[in-house]
Scaffold this motif. Structure first.
Motif, mmCIF file in Angstrom:
data_model
loop_
_atom_site.group_PDB
_atom_site.id
_atom_site.type_symbol
_atom_site.label_atom_id
_atom_site.label_comp_id
_atom_site.label_asym_id
_atom_site.label_seq_id
_atom_site.Cartn_x
_atom_site.Cartn_y
_atom_site.Cartn_z
ATOM 1 N N PRO A 1 0.806 -1.229 0.000
ATOM 2 C CA PRO A 1 0.000 0.000 0.000
ATOM 3 C C PRO A 1 0.836 1.273 0.000
ATOM 4 O O PRO A 1 0.337 2.342 -0.382
ATOM 5 C CB PRO A 1 -0.820 -0.122 1.296
ATOM 6 C CG PRO A 1 -0.915 -1.577 1.531
ATOM 7 C CD PRO A 1 0.402 -2.141 1.067
ATOM 8 N N GLN A 2 2.115 1.188 0.405
ATOM 9 C CA GLN A 2 2.982 2.367 0.416
ATOM 10 C C GLN A 2 3.730 2.554 -0.902
ATOM 11 O O GLN A 2 4.450 3.546 -1.058
ATOM 12 C CB GLN A 2 3.989 2.261 1.568
ATOM 13 C CG GLN A 2 3.390 2.472 2.948
ATOM 14 C CD GLN A 2 2.582 1.284 3.427
ATOM 15 O OE1 GLN A 2 2.887 0.146 3.053
ATOM 16 N NE2 GLN A 2 1.564 1.529 4.233
ATOM 17 N N SER A 3 3.568 1.624 -1.849
ATOM 18 C CA SER A 3 4.265 1.743 -3.128
ATOM 19 C C SER A 3 3.642 2.847 -3.980
ATOM 20 O O SER A 3 2.474 3.216 -3.802
ATOM 21 C CB SER A 3 4.206 0.412 -3.896
ATOM 22 O OG SER A 3 4.771 -0.640 -3.141
ATOM 23 N N TRP A 4 4.424 3.348 -4.932
ATOM 24 C CA TRP A 4 3.922 4.395 -5.811
ATOM 25 C C TRP A 4 2.825 3.879 -6.738
ATOM 26 O O TRP A 4 1.819 4.557 -6.968
ATOM 27 C CB TRP A 4 5.069 4.983 -6.637
ATOM 28 C CG TRP A 4 5.936 5.918 -5.872
ATOM 29 C CD1 TRP A 4 7.102 5.629 -5.238
ATOM 30 C CD2 TRP A 4 5.685 7.312 -5.620
ATOM 31 N NE1 TRP A 4 7.610 6.740 -4.619
ATOM 32 C CE2 TRP A 4 6.764 7.796 -4.840
ATOM 33 C CE3 TRP A 4 4.669 8.186 -5.989
ATOM 34 C CZ2 TRP A 4 6.838 9.118 -4.420
ATOM 35 C CZ3 TRP A 4 4.747 9.516 -5.571
ATOM 36 C CH2 TRP A 4 5.814 9.960 -4.797
ATOM 37 N N GLN A 5 3.014 2.677 -7.298
ATOM 38 C CA GLN A 5 2.109 2.197 -8.343
ATOM 39 C C GLN A 5 0.653 2.095 -7.882
ATOM 40 O O GLN A 5 -0.241 2.641 -8.556
ATOM 41 C CB GLN A 5 2.599 0.851 -8.895
ATOM 42 C CG GLN A 5 3.959 0.888 -9.551
ATOM 43 C CD GLN A 5 5.072 0.548 -8.561
ATOM 44 O OE1 GLN A 5 4.959 0.840 -7.375
ATOM 45 N NE2 GLN A 5 6.145 -0.069 -9.054
ATOM 46 N N PRO A 6 0.350 1.404 -6.770
ATOM 47 C CA PRO A 6 -1.059 1.305 -6.379
ATOM 48 C C PRO A 6 -1.678 2.640 -5.992
ATOM 49 O O PRO A 6 -2.869 2.855 -6.194
ATOM 50 C CB PRO A 6 -1.033 0.336 -5.186
ATOM 51 C CG PRO A 6 0.344 0.409 -4.667
ATOM 52 C CD PRO A 6 1.225 0.639 -5.854
ATOM 53 N N ASN A 7 -0.871 3.539 -5.454
ATOM 54 C CA ASN A 7 -1.413 4.844 -5.077
ATOM 55 C C ASN A 7 -1.751 5.694 -6.297
ATOM 56 O O ASN A 7 -2.706 6.471 -6.273
ATOM 57 C CB ASN A 7 -0.412 5.588 -4.187
ATOM 58 C CG ASN A 7 -0.429 5.075 -2.762
ATOM 59 O OD1 ASN A 7 -1.336 5.374 -1.998
ATOM 60 N ND2 ASN A 7 0.567 4.286 -2.396
ATOM 61 N N LEU A 8 -0.986 5.556 -7.358
ATOM 62 C CA LEU A 8 -1.275 6.310 -8.577
ATOM 63 C C LEU A 8 -2.446 5.715 -9.348
ATOM 64 O O LEU A 8 -3.129 6.421 -10.084
ATOM 65 C CB LEU A 8 -0.035 6.354 -9.477
ATOM 66 C CG LEU A 8 1.178 7.089 -8.904
ATOM 67 C CD1 LEU A 8 2.336 7.067 -9.894
ATOM 68 C CD2 LEU A 8 0.820 8.525 -8.538
ATOM 69 N N LEU A 9 -2.694 4.418 -9.156
ATOM 70 C CA LEU A 9 -3.761 3.744 -9.893
ATOM 71 C C LEU A 9 -5.057 3.623 -9.089
ATOM 72 O O LEU A 9 -6.144 3.583 -9.683
ATOM 73 C CB LEU A 9 -3.298 2.342 -10.309
ATOM 74 C CG LEU A 9 -2.139 2.268 -11.294
ATOM 75 C CD1 LEU A 9 -1.721 0.813 -11.498
ATOM 76 C CD2 LEU A 9 -2.518 2.902 -12.625
ATOM 77 N N LEU A 10 -4.966 3.567 -7.773
ATOM 78 C CA LEU A 10 -6.123 3.259 -6.930
ATOM 79 C C LEU A 10 -6.250 4.300 -5.816
ATOM 80 O O LEU A 10 -5.559 4.209 -4.794
ATOM 81 C CB LEU A 10 -5.976 1.859 -6.324
ATOM 82 C CG LEU A 10 -5.746 0.713 -7.314
ATOM 83 C CD1 LEU A 10 -5.396 -0.564 -6.569
ATOM 84 C CD2 LEU A 10 -6.971 0.514 -8.197
ATOM 85 N N PRO A 11 -7.118 5.287 -5.970
ATOM 86 C CA PRO A 11 -7.240 6.323 -4.932
ATOM 87 C C PRO A 11 -7.771 5.784 -3.611
ATOM 88 O O PRO A 11 -7.524 6.391 -2.563
ATOM 89 C CB PRO A 11 -8.215 7.332 -5.557
ATOM 90 C CG PRO A 11 -8.960 6.553 -6.592
ATOM 91 C CD PRO A 11 -8.000 5.543 -7.123
#
Length: 286
Positions: free
Chosen positions: A221-231
């Motif tokens: 959950p702290q990675s860049w990818q899921p945060n940019l894809l999943l608000p």
């Protein structure tokens, strides 16, 4: 001018009392009634159990801290049910002119950018009102709990508690606005009131479902990818950081920067896309 667009949209929404009731009052009132009924039922069951030598102090409970109650009420304001009812009002704001074919009347009196931003501004004001009403009714529910169980009241609101409360309130505000902006984009692209209401809900549910599988691709959950894809991941990460640290700033080393960027990105991109699409749209028959 933008001020004229804001005033006109606010006036139109205020006159639509049915929509205002469903998007602002219905859920807080219903939640309060159900919560009070649940507390009364629980009290009655505990009184029955008291015959089995249950200590009276256990029924009453300890003092109710109103400071912690504020934080508790503010923790989950942007829940799916709140989003659904707020979207009723936002769908009317964003797609009402398509539904009633009034765009050709309003676009002659103001720029398209101002008209869109006027709707977004009123949607943000609607979100503030909804959060305030939920906060008031939530605290009424907490006071009702204290009355039902005869619990004394205390108030502890130090700087840490106040910071958590303010940060949670801001986070839930941004989350609701972010989902609403998906509705704005759906309104411009589909010209449908129903799509404006349900597309953000469907997208949010799909994102929550996908979020359950991020570990299978090696993401956290702290990675860049899921945060940019999943608000929704960004929202959960920020809420967790606020609740687990004295203030959000002290938790900046726990991976909240990707969450902040991801949530803001999902606010800006739908808004810019909706404005660009709207500016190219033929409204001669709308």
């Amino acid at each position: 001018m933008l001020a004229d667009a804001l005033r006109s949209e606010a006036y139109r929404f205020a006159k639509n009392r049915t929509t205002a009731f469903w998007s602002i009052l219905f859920f807080p009132v219903t939640a309060l009634v159900i919560g009070i009924a649940g507390q009364v039922f629980m009290k009655s069951k505990m009184v029955e159990i008291q015959g089995a030598n249950l200590p009276p102090d256990l029924i009453a409970g300890g003092p109710l801290d109103l400071g912690q109650s504020l934080v508790s009420v503010a923790t989950d304001m942007a829940n799916p049910i709140t989003l659904l009812f707020v979207l009723i009002g936002m769908a009317t704001l964003y797609a009402g002119d398509y539904r009633w074919e009034t765009w050709r009347l309003t676009t002659a009196r103001n720029s398209r950018l101002n008209l869109i931003l006027g709707k977004v501004g009123v949607a943000k004001l609607l979100t503030m009102v909804v959060l305030l009403v939920m906060l008031v009714f939530g605290m009424i529910g907490e006071l009702g709990k204290a009355v039902i169980f005869a619990r004394p009241l205390t108030i502890s609101m130090d700087g840490e508690t106040a910071a958590k409360f303010g940060e949670l309130l801001l986070l839930n505000y941004i989350r609701i606005v972010q989902v609403g902006l998906l509705g704005l984009l759906a309104a411009v692209m589909t010209r449908s009131l129903i799509a404006t209401l349900f597309v953000p809900i469907v997208v949010s549910i799909a994102q929550a479902f996908v979020g359950n599988f991020i570990a299978f691709v090696g993401w956290t959950p702290q990675s860049w990818q899921p945060n940019l894809l999943l608000p929704n991941i960004s929202y959960d990460v920020l809420k967790g950081a606020i609740l687990q640290t004295p203030t959000l700033t002290t938790g900046m080393d726990s991976g909240v920067w990707p969450a902040i960027l991801g949530l803001l990105l999902w606010c800006v991109v739908p808004l810019v896309a909706a404005i660009a699409w709207f500016n190219r749209q033929d409204l001669s028959k709308e």
